[in-house]
Design a protein around this motif. Structure first.
Motif, PDB file in Angstrom:
ATOM      1  N   LYS A 158       0.834  -1.212   0.000  1.00 33.88           N
ATOM      2  CA  LYS A 158       0.000   0.000   0.000  1.00 33.88           C
ATOM      3  C   LYS A 158       0.870   1.264   0.000  1.00 33.88           C
ATOM      4  N   HIS A 159       1.943   1.242   0.769  1.00 36.58           N
ATOM      5  CA  HIS A 159       2.850   2.385   0.832  1.00 36.58           C
ATOM      6  C   HIS A 159       3.433   2.688  -0.552  1.00 36.58           C
ATOM      7  N   ASP A 160       3.876   1.646  -1.251  1.00 35.40           N
ATOM      8  CA  ASP A 160       4.428   1.834  -2.595  1.00 35.40           C
ATOM      9  C   ASP A 160       3.393   2.439  -3.530  1.00 35.40           C
ATOM     10  N   GLU A 161       2.174   1.948  -3.456  1.00 38.01           N
ATOM     11  CA  GLU A 161       1.114   2.451  -4.323  1.00 38.01           C
ATOM     12  C   GLU A 161       0.796   3.907  -4.015  1.00 38.01           C
ATOM     13  N   LEU A 162       0.827   4.289  -2.747  1.00 35.97           N
ATOM     14  CA  LEU A 162       0.584   5.686  -2.376  1.00 35.97           C
ATOM     15  C   LEU A 162       1.706   6.596  -2.870  1.00 35.97           C
ATOM     16  N   VAL A 163       2.943   6.135  -2.755  1.00 33.49           N
ATOM     17  CA  VAL A 163       4.071   6.926  -3.255  1.00 33.49           C
ATOM     18  C   VAL A 163       3.970   7.096  -4.766  1.00 33.49           C
ATOM     19  N   LEU A 164       3.640   6.014  -5.475  1.00 33.29           N
ATOM     20  CA  LEU A 164       3.476   6.105  -6.929  1.00 33.29           C
ATOM     21  C   LEU A 164       2.327   7.046  -7.292  1.00 33.29           C
ATOM     22  N   PHE A 165       1.259   7.029  -6.504  1.00 34.11           N
ATOM     23  CA  PHE A 165       0.140   7.948  -6.738  1.00 34.11           C
ATOM     24  C   PHE A 165       0.600   9.398  -6.561  1.00 34.11           C
ATOM     25  N   MET A 166       1.349   9.655  -5.486  1.00 33.63           N
ATOM     26  CA  MET A 166       1.833  11.018  -5.248  1.00 33.63           C
ATOM     27  C   MET A 166       2.771  11.465  -6.363  1.00 33.63           C
ATOM     28  N   LEU A 167       3.634  10.569  -6.830  1.00 28.84           N
ATOM     29  CA  LEU A 167       4.530  10.914  -7.939  1.00 28.84           C
ATOM     30  C   LEU A 167       3.737  11.177  -9.215  1.00 28.84           C
ATOM     31  N   SER A 168       2.665  10.432  -9.423  1.00 29.19           N
ATOM     32  CA  SER A 168       1.807  10.667 -10.587  1.00 29.19           C
ATOM     33  C   SER A 168       1.157  12.038 -10.506  1.00 29.19           C
ATOM     34  N   CYS A 169       0.741  12.427  -9.296  1.00 32.27           N
ATOM     35  CA  CYS A 169       0.163  13.764  -9.115  1.00 32.27           C
ATOM     36  C   CYS A 169       1.198  14.838  -9.410  1.00 32.27           C
ATOM     37  N   LEU A 170       2.417  14.655  -8.933  1.00 26.58           N
ATOM     38  CA  LEU A 170       3.483  15.625  -9.203  1.00 26.58           C
ATOM     39  C   LEU A 170       3.790  15.711 -10.694  1.00 26.58           C
ATOM     40  N   TYR A 171       3.803  14.560 -11.355  1.00 26.28           N
ATOM     41  CA  TYR A 171       4.056  14.547 -12.799  1.00 26.28           C
ATOM     42  C   TYR A 171       2.947  15.289 -13.537  1.00 26.28           C
ATOM     43  N   THR A 172       1.709  15.042 -13.143  1.00 24.87           N
ATOM     44  CA  THR A 172       0.567  15.725 -13.757  1.00 24.87           C
ATOM     45  C   THR A 172       0.679  17.226 -13.558  1.00 24.87           C
ATOM     46  N   LEU A 173       1.042  17.628 -12.370  1.00 25.03           N
ATOM     47  CA  LEU A 173       1.207  19.046 -12.068  1.00 25.03           C
ATOM     48  C   LEU A 173       2.346  19.653 -12.890  1.00 25.03           C
ATOM     49  N   ALA A 174       3.469  18.959 -12.947  1.00 25.77           N
ATOM     50  CA  ALA A 174       4.641  19.483 -13.650  1.00 25.77           C
ATOM     51  C   ALA A 174       4.426  19.591 -15.153  1.00 25.77           C
ATOM     52  N   THR A 175       3.636  18.686 -15.710  1.00 29.12           N
ATOM     53  CA  THR A 175       3.429  18.688 -17.161  1.00 29.12           C
ATOM     54  C   THR A 175       2.215  19.498 -17.578  1.00 29.12           C
ATOM     55  N   GLY A 176       1.423  19.951 -16.604  1.00 30.66           N
ATOM     56  CA  GLY A 176       0.261  20.762 -16.925  1.00 30.66           C
ATOM     57  C   GLY A 176      -0.896  19.992 -17.545  1.00 30.66           C
ATOM     58  N   ARG A 177      -0.908  18.697 -17.350  1.00 32.70           N
ATOM     59  CA  ARG A 177      -1.998  17.889 -17.909  1.00 32.70           C
ATOM     60  C   ARG A 177      -3.319  18.268 -17.252  1.00 32.70           C
ATOM     61  N   THR A 178      -4.372  18.217 -18.037  1.00 31.93           N
ATOM     62  CA  THR A 178      -5.685  18.605 -17.526  1.00 31.93           C
ATOM     63  C   THR A 178      -6.624  17.416 -17.358  1.00 31.93           C
ATOM     64  N   GLU A 179      -6.226  16.254 -17.833  1.00 29.90           N
ATOM     65  CA  GLU A 179      -7.054  15.053 -17.716  1.00 29.90           C
ATOM     66  C   GLU A 179      -6.673  14.320 -16.425  1.00 29.90           C
ATOM     67  N   HIS A 180      -7.652  14.160 -15.528  1.00 26.53           N
ATOM     68  CA  HIS A 180      -7.373  13.571 -14.217  1.00 26.53           C
ATOM     69  C   HIS A 180      -8.179  12.308 -13.952  1.00 26.53           C
ATOM     70  N   ASP A 181      -8.818  11.742 -14.969  1.00 27.86           N
ATOM     71  CA  ASP A 181      -9.651  10.551 -14.761  1.00 27.86           C
ATOM     72  C   ASP A 181      -8.856   9.372 -14.223  1.00 27.86           C
ATOM     73  N   GLU A 182      -7.665   9.170 -14.760  1.00 24.96           N
ATOM     74  CA  GLU A 182      -6.844   8.040 -14.318  1.00 24.96           C
ATOM     75  C   GLU A 182      -6.425   8.216 -12.856  1.00 24.96           C
ATOM     76  N   LEU A 183      -6.060   9.443 -12.493  1.00 23.18           N
ATOM     77  CA  LEU A 183      -5.699   9.710 -11.093  1.00 23.18           C
ATOM     78  C   LEU A 183      -6.898   9.539 -10.179  1.00 23.18           C
ATOM     79  N   ALA A 184      -8.056   9.983 -10.623  1.00 24.27           N
ATOM     80  CA  ALA A 184      -9.274   9.831  -9.815  1.00 24.27           C
ATOM     81  C   ALA A 184      -9.583   8.359  -9.598  1.00 24.27           C
TER      82      ALA A 184
END
Length: 87
Positions: A39-65
């Motif tokens: 679970k910890h690994d999955e949460l870290v990967l989720f947080m990194l995905s959020c940071l990547y989304t933020l850094a790249t300016g992506r507007t589609e968040h369905d996968e993260l949701a």
């Protein structure tokens, strides 16, 4: 070369703590389904995905949701709002 492998290589060149490099290598294996993450690994990967989304300016968040729902993360709308405000 994956982003995690590249990150660990870059950090090693900068003499960053070996534990960070070890964790990035582990996350790379988890993301490539070479090892089972917890679970910890999955949460870290989720947080990194959020940071990547933020850094790249992506507007589609369905996968993260969807990932937030699978992980039982409450309040994803707050996270999504932050990701949207930064664009």
């Amino acid at each position: 070369m994956s982003i995690y492998t590249a990150s660990s290589l870059m950090l090693s060149l900068w003499h960053i703590d070996a534990r960070v490099i070890k964790q990035l290598n582990h996350l790379d294996k988890v993301s490539n389904l070479q090892v089972k993450g917890d679970k910890h690994d999955e949460l870290v990967l989720f947080m990194l995905s959020c940071l990547y989304t933020l850094a790249t300016g992506r507007t589609e968040h369905d996968e993260l949701a969807h990932k937030a729902e699978l992980l039982g993360i409450k309040g994803f709308s707050d996270i999504k709002g932050f990701l949207d405000v930064s664009n």
